[in-house]
Write a protein that holds these residues in place. Structure first.
Motif, mmCIF file in Angstrom:
data_model
loop_
_atom_site.group_PDB
_atom_site.id
_atom_site.type_symbol
_atom_site.label_atom_id
_atom_site.label_comp_id
_atom_site.label_asym_id
_atom_site.label_seq_id
_atom_site.Cartn_x
_atom_site.Cartn_y
_atom_site.Cartn_z
ATOM 1 N N PHE A 62 8.787 9.294 6.821
ATOM 2 C CA PHE A 62 9.481 8.691 8.010
ATOM 3 C C PHE A 62 8.803 7.967 8.604
ATOM 4 C CE2 PHE A 62 10.912 9.760 12.428
ATOM 5 C CZ PHE A 62 11.837 8.916 12.559
ATOM 6 N N GLU A 63 7.559 8.436 9.209
ATOM 7 C CA GLU A 63 6.539 7.835 10.077
ATOM 8 C C GLU A 63 5.934 6.366 9.510
ATOM 9 O OE1 GLU A 63 3.669 9.794 12.040
ATOM 10 O OE2 GLU A 63 5.028 11.437 12.460
ATOM 11 N N ALA A 64 5.797 6.529 8.032
ATOM 12 C CA ALA A 64 5.243 5.299 7.301
ATOM 13 C C ALA A 64 6.295 4.296 6.966
ATOM 14 C CB ALA A 64 4.861 5.814 5.795
ATOM 15 N N VAL A 65 7.634 4.582 7.053
ATOM 16 C CA VAL A 65 8.633 3.698 7.160
ATOM 17 C C VAL A 65 8.842 3.026 8.331
ATOM 18 C CG1 VAL A 65 11.025 3.322 6.826
ATOM 19 C CG2 VAL A 65 9.988 4.933 5.060
ATOM 20 N N LEU A 66 8.730 3.557 9.477
ATOM 21 C CA LEU A 66 8.640 3.221 10.889
ATOM 22 C C LEU A 66 7.714 2.085 11.082
ATOM 23 C CD1 LEU A 66 9.627 6.061 13.109
ATOM 24 C CD2 LEU A 66 11.024 3.959 12.577
ATOM 25 N N ARG A 67 6.368 2.421 10.434
ATOM 26 C CA ARG A 67 5.209 1.468 10.585
ATOM 27 C C ARG A 67 5.405 0.127 9.588
ATOM 28 N NH1 ARG A 67 2.423 6.332 10.354
ATOM 29 N NH2 ARG A 67 1.991 6.144 8.249
ATOM 30 N N ALA A 68 6.103 0.487 8.588
ATOM 31 C CA ALA A 68 6.412 -0.832 7.666
ATOM 32 C C ALA A 68 7.397 -1.633 8.172
ATOM 33 C CB ALA A 68 6.626 -0.297 6.456
ATOM 34 N N LEU A 69 8.174 -1.255 9.227
ATOM 35 C CA LEU A 69 9.234 -2.106 9.866
ATOM 36 C C LEU A 69 8.685 -2.997 10.868
ATOM 37 C CD1 LEU A 69 12.089 0.556 10.167
ATOM 38 C CD2 LEU A 69 12.168 -1.324 8.742
ATOM 39 N N PRO A 70 9.329 -4.072 11.039
ATOM 40 C CA PRO A 70 9.027 -4.911 12.461
ATOM 41 C C PRO A 70 9.037 -4.133 13.650
ATOM 42 C CG PRO A 70 10.466 -6.212 11.027
ATOM 43 C CD PRO A 70 10.387 -4.707 10.444
ATOM 44 N N GLN A 71 8.260 -4.385 14.517
ATOM 45 C CA GLN A 71 7.933 -3.234 15.726
ATOM 46 C C GLN A 71 9.177 -3.676 16.496
ATOM 47 O OE1 GLN A 71 4.938 -1.655 17.032
ATOM 48 N NE2 GLN A 71 4.839 -1.630 14.716
ATOM 49 N N LYS A 130 7.067 0.412 1.732
ATOM 50 C CA LYS A 130 7.603 -0.912 1.967
ATOM 51 C C LYS A 130 8.882 -1.163 1.325
ATOM 52 C CE LYS A 130 2.974 -3.111 2.329
ATOM 53 N NZ LYS A 130 2.031 -4.409 1.685
ATOM 54 N N LEU A 131 9.320 -0.635 0.120
ATOM 55 C CA LEU A 131 10.445 -0.718 -0.476
ATOM 56 C C LEU A 131 11.749 -0.148 0.189
ATOM 57 C CD1 LEU A 131 9.516 -0.139 -4.243
ATOM 58 C CD2 LEU A 131 9.886 -2.310 -2.884
ATOM 59 N N VAL A 132 11.282 1.057 0.920
ATOM 60 C CA VAL A 132 12.478 1.776 1.695
ATOM 61 C C VAL A 132 12.540 0.960 3.062
ATOM 62 C CG1 VAL A 132 12.893 3.944 3.061
ATOM 63 C CG2 VAL A 132 11.777 3.981 0.828
ATOM 64 N N ALA A 133 11.466 0.463 3.754
ATOM 65 C CA ALA A 133 11.761 -0.534 4.819
ATOM 66 C C ALA A 133 12.540 -1.726 4.479
ATOM 67 C CB ALA A 133 10.237 -0.791 5.322
ATOM 68 N N ALA A 134 12.408 -2.220 3.396
ATOM 69 C CA ALA A 134 13.012 -3.488 2.825
ATOM 70 C C ALA A 134 14.739 -3.127 2.710
ATOM 71 C CB ALA A 134 12.636 -3.968 1.534
ATOM 72 N N SER A 155 -1.465 -8.096 -16.617
ATOM 73 C CA SER A 155 -1.019 -6.930 -17.742
ATOM 74 C C SER A 155 0.364 -7.489 -18.280
ATOM 75 C CB SER A 155 -1.009 -5.579 -16.670
ATOM 76 O OG SER A 155 -0.011 -5.900 -15.735
ATOM 77 N N GLY A 156 1.129 -8.285 -17.757
ATOM 78 C CA GLY A 156 2.385 -8.876 -18.210
ATOM 79 C C GLY A 156 3.562 -7.651 -17.598
ATOM 80 N N GLU A 157 3.050 -6.422 -16.843
ATOM 81 C CA GLU A 157 4.099 -5.741 -16.470
ATOM 82 C C GLU A 157 4.737 -6.258 -15.309
ATOM 83 O OE1 GLU A 157 1.948 -2.053 -15.494
ATOM 84 O OE2 GLU A 157 1.145 -1.611 -17.518
ATOM 85 N N ARG A 158 6.068 -5.342 -15.204
ATOM 86 C CA ARG A 158 6.958 -5.746 -14.066
ATOM 87 C C ARG A 158 6.855 -4.913 -13.025
ATOM 88 N NH1 ARG A 158 11.840 -4.785 -14.885
ATOM 89 N NH2 ARG A 158 13.068 -6.523 -14.103
ATOM 90 N N TYR A 159 6.920 -5.333 -11.973
ATOM 91 C CA TYR A 159 6.848 -4.489 -10.438
ATOM 92 C C TYR A 159 7.990 -5.097 -9.496
ATOM 93 C CZ TYR A 159 3.779 -8.324 -8.824
ATOM 94 O OH TYR A 159 3.581 -9.528 -8.281
ATOM 95 N N PRO A 160 8.452 -4.221 -8.903
ATOM 96 C CA PRO A 160 9.445 -4.391 -7.780
ATOM 97 C C PRO A 160 8.827 -5.222 -6.688
ATOM 98 C CG PRO A 160 9.083 -2.362 -7.854
ATOM 99 C CD PRO A 160 8.161 -2.817 -8.971
ATOM 100 N N ARG A 175 16.944 11.231 -0.276
ATOM 101 C CA ARG A 175 15.957 11.845 -1.129
ATOM 102 C C ARG A 175 15.431 10.871 -2.366
ATOM 103 N NH1 ARG A 175 19.351 16.533 -0.645
ATOM 104 N NH2 ARG A 175 20.194 15.884 -2.711
ATOM 105 N N LEU A 176 16.594 9.936 -2.694
ATOM 106 C CA LEU A 176 16.365 9.058 -3.786
ATOM 107 C C LEU A 176 15.397 8.040 -3.346
ATOM 108 C CD1 LEU A 176 19.798 8.735 -5.412
ATOM 109 C CD2 LEU A 176 17.925 10.007 -6.212
ATOM 110 N N MET A 177 15.559 7.502 -2.017
ATOM 111 C CA MET A 177 14.750 6.451 -1.255
ATOM 112 C C MET A 177 13.269 7.149 -1.279
ATOM 113 S SD MET A 177 16.500 3.655 -0.514
ATOM 114 C CE MET A 177 17.216 3.939 -2.001
ATOM 115 N N ALA A 178 13.014 8.055 -0.967
ATOM 116 C CA ALA A 178 11.658 8.923 -0.615
ATOM 117 C C ALA A 178 11.193 8.967 -2.193
ATOM 118 C CB ALA A 178 11.769 10.282 -0.279
ATOM 119 N N ALA A 179 11.916 9.068 -3.452
ATOM 120 C CA ALA A 179 11.599 8.932 -4.628
ATOM 121 C C ALA A 179 11.117 7.849 -5.102
ATOM 122 C CB ALA A 179 12.439 9.635 -5.600
#
Length: 403
Positions: free
Chosen positions: A291-300, A262-266, A223-228, A253-257
């Motif tokens: 909150f729980e989704a971010v925990l799961r995205a982090l290394p254990q 995966k981006l927040v975990a990074a 598509s040629g679209e940029r993605y983070p 709130r901005l991180m949740a937005a």
């Protein structure tokens, strides 16, 4: 008796000098303000009067007396500085700016707008059509990226006049067509008016700006679209630390937005333990599922350490707890390994180990050990040791019997 003019002791005539008669060809230099005298061959002279140049008010009156096409032709005849002044003062300057974009190109319009005061600059941008405004802002972002010390001053003035459009210009700087994406994001981070400016933006615009400043980007081949990507830029950790310190709840709130665990975990992976813990507590207030989704995205091992540091109510609400080995020193080493890249980057940027980084390493080690000590894993350790002892005993007995 004829009255003679008084003379000073040196004999000079002190009477008031009189200008030459109208029909005299002599020119007295004391009355030649704004006049240039060019001497030609044979003693001939040519007089140029610079006061014949029309004033700004005269040019404005001329433009007001003409229709749009006539006003545009008159505008084009003026010099660059006068054009900037006319765009600032003329009532139909927005229409003139659109004609400049259409006929002279967005680069020409951007050059004129770049010389204007911030308030008028933002007003003229708002008067452009959508397509023209997009093209002009791309040109303006490129000019800002190449400007020296003046760019930071301009961005602060633009941010005070219109925060949203200033944010769009900063996002545009991260997308300027240049050889180095790292330079683009670094330049935008340098020009950022401050973390308070980011926190004061509307949620959607603030999230878009953070997405552009914090993450590296890739381009979709189809598509040629940029993605983070979940990879942070060199300026991102410092910006995140300042945001958390300034207002952790607004930052959460901005991180949740951002809409991506995966981006927040990074982001959390690159923060020091204390800041990461505060941000996680803030995320739990915004959204428990997030909150729980971010925990799961982090290394254990990292998730286990952070879960042991967040508030008791947030820790108790997590359904599935991260895996640990049950051995404090092993878990502490594994946790330090998950923080290794972030620690190494900070050491390189600071050219040495400072006291704050030493405290951070100590905090990670102690938190990892404490996480195991405060759990039920010690009983599992006991059971593992007992089971290993039984296996070794049985093996020894069998070896003796069979030997």
């Amino acid at each position: 008796m004829m009255n003679m003019p008084e003379k000073d002791p040196k004999g000079d005539d002190t009477s008031e000098a009189r200008p030459p008669e109208k029909d005299s060809y002599a020119v007295d230099a004391r009355y030649a303000r704004g006049v240039q005298i060019n001497s030609g061959p044979g003693g001939n002279s040519m007089v140029n009067n610079f006061f014949e140049q029309p004033s700004l008010d005269e040019d404005l009156r001329t433009l007001r007396l003409r229709d749009l096409e006539g006003a545009f032709r008159k505008f084009i005849e003026c010099g660059r500085d006068r054009q900037v002044d006319l765009l600032s003062e003329y009532e139909r300057a927005g229409e003139i700016a659109n004609l400049i974009c259409a006929r002279k190109g967005p680069a020409q319009c951007a050059e004129l707008l770049y010389g204007m005061a911030a308030e008028r600059f933002m007003k003229r941008l708002g008067e452009l059509t959508r397509d023209h405004r997009s093209a002009v802002m791309t040109q303006l972002a490129e000019r800002l990226s190449k400007d020296g010390s003046g760019a930071a001053v301009r961005l602060r003035e633009y941010a005070a006049a219109n925060p949203g459009r200033a944010a769009q210009l900063l996002i545009g700087i991260t997308r300027v067509d240049s050889s180095s994406a790292r330079f683009r994001t670094h330049r935008a981070a340098q020009l950022l008016p401050g973390v308070e400016y980011v926190l004061g933006l509307k949620d959607e615009m603030a999230a878009a700006l953070l997405r552009a400043l914090l993450f590296r980007y890739a381009v979709d081949s189809a598509s040629g679209e940029r993605y983070p990507l979940p990879e942070l830029t060199r300026d991102a950790p410092g910006l995140l630390e300042r945001l958390v310190i300034s207002d952790v709840h607004r930052t959460a709130r901005l991180m949740a937005a951002l809409g991506s665990a995966k981006l927040v975990a990074a982001c959390i992976r690159r923060l020091r333990l204390a800041s990461a813990t505060r941000l996680l507590d803030g995320l739990a207030v915004v959204s428990q599922t997030g909150f729980e989704a971010v925990l799961r995205a982090l290394p254990q091992p990292m998730a286990a350490v952070l879960l042991g540091r967040v508030s008791d109510s947030n820790a108790a609400s997590v359904s599935g707890r991260p895996w640990t080995s049950g051995w404090p020193w092993i878990d502490a080493v594994l946790a330090l390994m998950t923080y290794a890249n972030a620690i190494a980057d900070r050491l390189v940027s600071r050219a040495g180990l400072d006291a704050s980084e030493i405290r951070n390493i100590q905090d990670i080690w102690r938190a990892a050990c404490r996480t195991v000590k405060n759990s039920d894993y010690y009983r599992r350790q006991r059971n593992h040791l007992a089971g290993a002892a039984v296996v070794l005993f049985v093996g020894l007995v069998l070896a003796l019997l069979l030997g």
